[in-house]
Every structure is written in structure tokens, then in C-alpha cells.
Design an enzyme around this catalytic site. Sequence first.
Site, mmCIF file in Angstrom:
data_model
loop_
_atom_site.group_PDB
_atom_site.id
_atom_site.type_symbol
_atom_site.label_atom_id
_atom_site.label_comp_id
_atom_site.label_asym_id
_atom_site.label_seq_id
_atom_site.Cartn_x
_atom_site.Cartn_y
_atom_site.Cartn_z
ATOM 1 N N CYS A 1 0.808 -1.230 0.000
ATOM 2 C CA CYS A 1 0.000 0.000 0.000
ATOM 3 C C CYS A 1 0.839 1.277 0.000
ATOM 4 C CB CYS A 1 -0.951 0.015 1.192
ATOM 5 S SG CYS A 1 -2.155 -1.310 1.116
ATOM 6 N N HIS B 1 -3.356 7.370 2.314
ATOM 7 C CA HIS B 1 -3.706 6.044 1.790
ATOM 8 C C HIS B 1 -5.110 5.711 2.288
ATOM 9 C CE1 HIS B 1 -3.913 1.918 0.848
ATOM 10 N NE2 HIS B 1 -3.642 1.463 2.060
ATOM 11 N N ASN C 1 -10.008 -0.014 -0.433
ATOM 12 C CA ASN C 1 -8.543 -0.006 -0.394
ATOM 13 C C ASN C 1 -7.979 -0.565 -1.702
ATOM 14 O OD1 ASN C 1 -5.821 -0.351 0.093
ATOM 15 N ND2 ASN C 1 -6.070 -1.325 2.089
HETATM 16 N N1 ACO Z 1 -18.561 -8.438 8.568
HETATM 17 C C1 ACO Z 1 -19.023 -8.720 9.794
HETATM 18 N N2 ACO Z 1 -18.240 -9.099 10.809
HETATM 19 C C2 ACO Z 1 -16.937 -9.192 10.586
HETATM 20 C C3 ACO Z 1 -16.372 -8.913 9.320
HETATM 21 C C4 ACO Z 1 -17.253 -8.523 8.282
HETATM 22 N N3 ACO Z 1 -16.827 -8.223 7.035
HETATM 23 N N4 ACO Z 1 -15.039 -9.087 9.390
HETATM 24 C C5 ACO Z 1 -14.754 -9.449 10.644
HETATM 25 N N5 ACO Z 1 -15.907 -9.527 11.370
HETATM 26 C C6 ACO Z 1 -16.071 -9.882 12.773
HETATM 27 C C7 ACO Z 1 -14.930 -10.701 13.316
HETATM 28 O O1 ACO Z 1 -15.128 -12.070 13.024
HETATM 29 C C8 ACO Z 1 -15.027 -10.400 14.793
HETATM 30 O O2 ACO Z 1 -16.054 -11.185 15.337
HETATM 31 P P1 ACO Z 1 -15.934 -11.774 16.843
HETATM 32 O O3 ACO Z 1 -15.869 -10.563 17.753
HETATM 33 O O4 ACO Z 1 -17.181 -12.572 16.988
HETATM 34 O O5 ACO Z 1 -14.665 -12.592 16.864
HETATM 35 C C9 ACO Z 1 -15.459 -8.942 14.829
HETATM 36 O O6 ACO Z 1 -16.040 -8.672 13.543
HETATM 37 C C10 ACO Z 1 -14.338 -7.983 15.112
HETATM 38 O O7 ACO Z 1 -13.244 -8.273 14.220
HETATM 39 P P2 ACO Z 1 -11.911 -7.430 14.247
HETATM 40 O O8 ACO Z 1 -10.991 -7.984 13.186
HETATM 41 O O9 ACO Z 1 -11.385 -7.350 15.624
HETATM 42 O O10 ACO Z 1 -12.476 -6.007 13.780
HETATM 43 P P3 ACO Z 1 -11.736 -4.614 13.710
HETATM 44 O O11 ACO Z 1 -12.499 -3.623 14.459
HETATM 45 O O12 ACO Z 1 -10.270 -4.729 13.988
HETATM 46 O O13 ACO Z 1 -11.896 -4.241 12.174
HETATM 47 C C11 ACO Z 1 -10.552 -4.190 10.172
HETATM 48 C C12 ACO Z 1 -11.329 -5.057 11.174
HETATM 49 C C13 ACO Z 1 -11.554 -3.310 9.463
HETATM 50 C C14 ACO Z 1 -9.897 -5.129 9.163
HETATM 51 C C15 ACO Z 1 -9.496 -3.328 10.874
HETATM 52 O O14 ACO Z 1 -8.752 -4.109 11.768
HETATM 53 C C16 ACO Z 1 -8.544 -2.671 9.908
HETATM 54 O O15 ACO Z 1 -8.916 -1.780 9.169
HETATM 55 N N6 ACO Z 1 -7.259 -3.021 9.944
HETATM 56 C C17 ACO Z 1 -6.248 -2.355 9.137
HETATM 57 C C18 ACO Z 1 -6.263 -2.749 7.688
HETATM 58 C C19 ACO Z 1 -5.267 -1.874 6.952
HETATM 59 O O16 ACO Z 1 -5.160 -0.707 7.186
HETATM 60 N N7 ACO Z 1 -4.494 -2.392 6.055
HETATM 61 C C20 ACO Z 1 -3.500 -1.462 5.453
HETATM 62 C C21 ACO Z 1 -2.548 -2.090 4.723
HETATM 63 S S1 ACO Z 1 -3.279 -3.051 3.446
HETATM 64 C C22 ACO Z 1 -1.970 -3.488 2.390
HETATM 65 O O17 ACO Z 1 -0.831 -3.206 2.596
HETATM 66 C C23 ACO Z 1 -2.286 -4.375 1.163
#
Ligand code: ACO
Length: 320
Positions: free
Chosen positions: A113, A245, A275
Site C-alpha cells: 500500500c 492512503h 482499499n
Molecule cells: N462483517 C461482519 N463481521 C466481521 C467482518 C465482516 N466483514 N469481518 C470481521 N468480522 C467480525 C470478526 O469475526 C469479529 O467477530 P468476533 O468478535 O465474533 O470474533 C469482529 O467482527 C471484530 O473483528 P476485528 O478484526 O477485531 O475487527 P476490527 O475492528 O479490527 O476491524 C478491520 C477489522 C476493518 C480489518 C481493521 O482491523 C482494519 O482496518 N485493519 C487495518 C487494515 C489496513 O489498514 N491495512 C492497510 C494495509 S493493506 C496493504 O498493505 C495491502
Amino acid sequence: MYHAIISGTGSALGAQKVTNEDLSHKLDTSDAWIQERTGIQSRYLAQEGQTTASLAYDAACKALEDAAVAATDVDLIVVATATPDMHFPSVATQVQGMLDIKKCTALDVSAACSGFLYALDTAFNKIQLGQAKKALVIGAEVLSRIVNWEDRATAVLFADGAGAVLLEATEETQGVIGVDIYSDGSFGDLLKTVGGPGSSGQQGLIEMQGREVFKQAVSKLAEVVDFSLEKYNFKAEDIDFLVPHQANKRIIDATAKKLKLDASKVVLTVSEHANTSAASVPLALDTANKEGKFKKGDLLLLEAFGAGFTWGSSLIRWQK
Ligand code: ACO
């Protein structure tokens, strides 16, 4: 030493718009969850016939048109991508071929990214040294082909597109003030592709520990924007636009809050584009440029964070 200015921008998107609602028919997810956690409302996915190279080419043509520069005048093409269509030839030489440029320097860079900032750094340095005069700097991705469509935690995040800028050498006017890029390979396991690529013929699919990536992204971006402002002698209030980004609105909000920037100064396209990895910063830049947001002399702060980990920032005086 020469200076470099952005004289044109362009972009291209996957042909099919897919909303959160559309995804919720295939995955155990909902529009509310996706919007609340990421700010994403829709994304564009590449369709048959669209490739990383074709998206890069479309974005490049628009950037050249915006700059009113002929393709034959381009002497450097740098493409940032994590999803090249094949191991070789590079996407950059494919774009060169499509543009019918018989001789130039063309190369790909891989920094996930943060790729666009790595590509910008490469082109900026070559321009400063007098080794290039007109450079196409492109970020292009077809991430939908390396997404695990059974993993709701990542499938809802990624999308396809390309963004390009034409970077031109000048003797007097300073456009790009600086580009600073970093990496720390000890975090490689938190965000990677699994199962390829390689001679196995398999395509690697994205695997991410989202929560850890999120924490690191917020902290590294806070560090890099502070460092960049100090290095080039600016204050947060000097920034006219943050062009971040577009991974997650919550990460962008955290950086904007740290800089005490009003929402009107933040270029936000994640809601529509999701993204697009290396394409996201130039795609956001082009969207804002086409909306007429920037005026000559505006100070832009670009930043990105991605797999590796890689991260970086750039301060640019808008000279169009
Ligand atoms: N829909 C519904 N529920 C979901 C989904 C979905 N699409 N995805 C995950 N969940 C659930 C999980 O299973 C979990 O359930 P549980 O509590 O029963 O176990 C719950 O939602 C919480 O999951 P988390 O992963 O802890 O959610 P979080 O608040 O961290 O959000 C996210 C996830 C959006 C991916 C976030 O962590 C994020 O944005 N991370 C950074 C990603 C990023 O910036 N990447 C940049 C680089 S990308 C690159 O270099 C190619």
C-alpha cells in the site's frame, strides 16, 4: 539539482461497482458493519479484459492528457503494484509498449500500500539528478484476484484501480518538497499473501491480522507525518490537504486528528473506492484534482502504510 512538479493526474477503476449490500448477499457481513469499521460503502472490481497493466495504461493516458504532454516525451515509467499480471515483463514495460514509447526507463516497485510513495521517491530522485525529465508515476492493482472471497474480514476491504501522475523536471519551481519512505520487515507475517506466487502456478491470497495492522498503521503514520513536518520545516497548520492512503476511515481520522486538521482538508475516497493499495493515493489525488479542490501553491501531505511493513510520506507544493 532539478525540481519536480506534478503536471497531470489520471485514474481508472474496475468496471463493476460493488456495494456493501451486494457483498452481504455472498458473505456473512452487513453494510452497517463495513461502514462502521472502515467507512467503505462501495468498491470497483476489475472485469474480464481489465488487467493491472490496462488500468495503469488508462490512468497514464489521462495523466498525459491532463498535463498536455505526448507519450513520446516520457523518459521514465515507474509502476507500483503488488498485483502484476505476470512475473515478467513488468507492468511498467507493458504500459510503455501500450503507449508505443520505443525507448525509456521502465520499472516496477513493490511496497504494497505504500508503493506509490516508493515509486514517487524513485522518480523524484532520478529527476533531481537530471536522469529523467518526464516521469509517469503509477500505482495500479487488481486486488480482487488475490482476495480470499471466503474471508469476510479481508474481502470487504480491497478493490481494483489505478492512479497516475506525470512528474516533470523544472529548474525554478519546487513542487515535490520531499519524499520519505521506510520499512520494517519484522512485521511481514501480519499482512501477507499465502499459497503463492511462484513456480507452483498458484495465486497467493491475502491474509491479514487486521487489529494488529490497524494499531501499527496509526502509530507509524503519526510518527512519519510529525517527522516529515519537522524535517522540511513546516507546521501542521501549513497543510492545505492531507492525501492519505485510503485503507480505513478510522486510520485516516486518527492521522487527521493528530494533525488537528478539519475534515474539509482531508481527501477521502475510501467510501467509494475502498482499499486499492498502491493505487489509492494517486487515485485520491486525481479525484481531488478533478473536483478542483487544489489551488496553485497549496501544500499537500501524502502518506501511506502497507504490508512489509512499509510506510512513508511526501510533502508537495501543488503547481498545476
Ligand atoms: N462483517 C461482519 N463481521 C466481521 C467482518 C465482516 N466483514 N469481518 C470481521 N468480522 C467480525 C470478526 O469475526 C469479529 O467477530 P468476533 O468478535 O465474533 O470474533 C469482529 O467482527 C471484530 O473483528 P476485528 O478484526 O477485531 O475487527 P476490527 O475492528 O479490527 O476491524 C478491520 C477489522 C476493518 C480489518 C481493521 O482491523 C482494519 O482496518 N485493519 C487495518 C487494515 C489496513 O489498514 N491495512 C492497510 C494495509 S493493506 C496493504 O498493505 C495491502
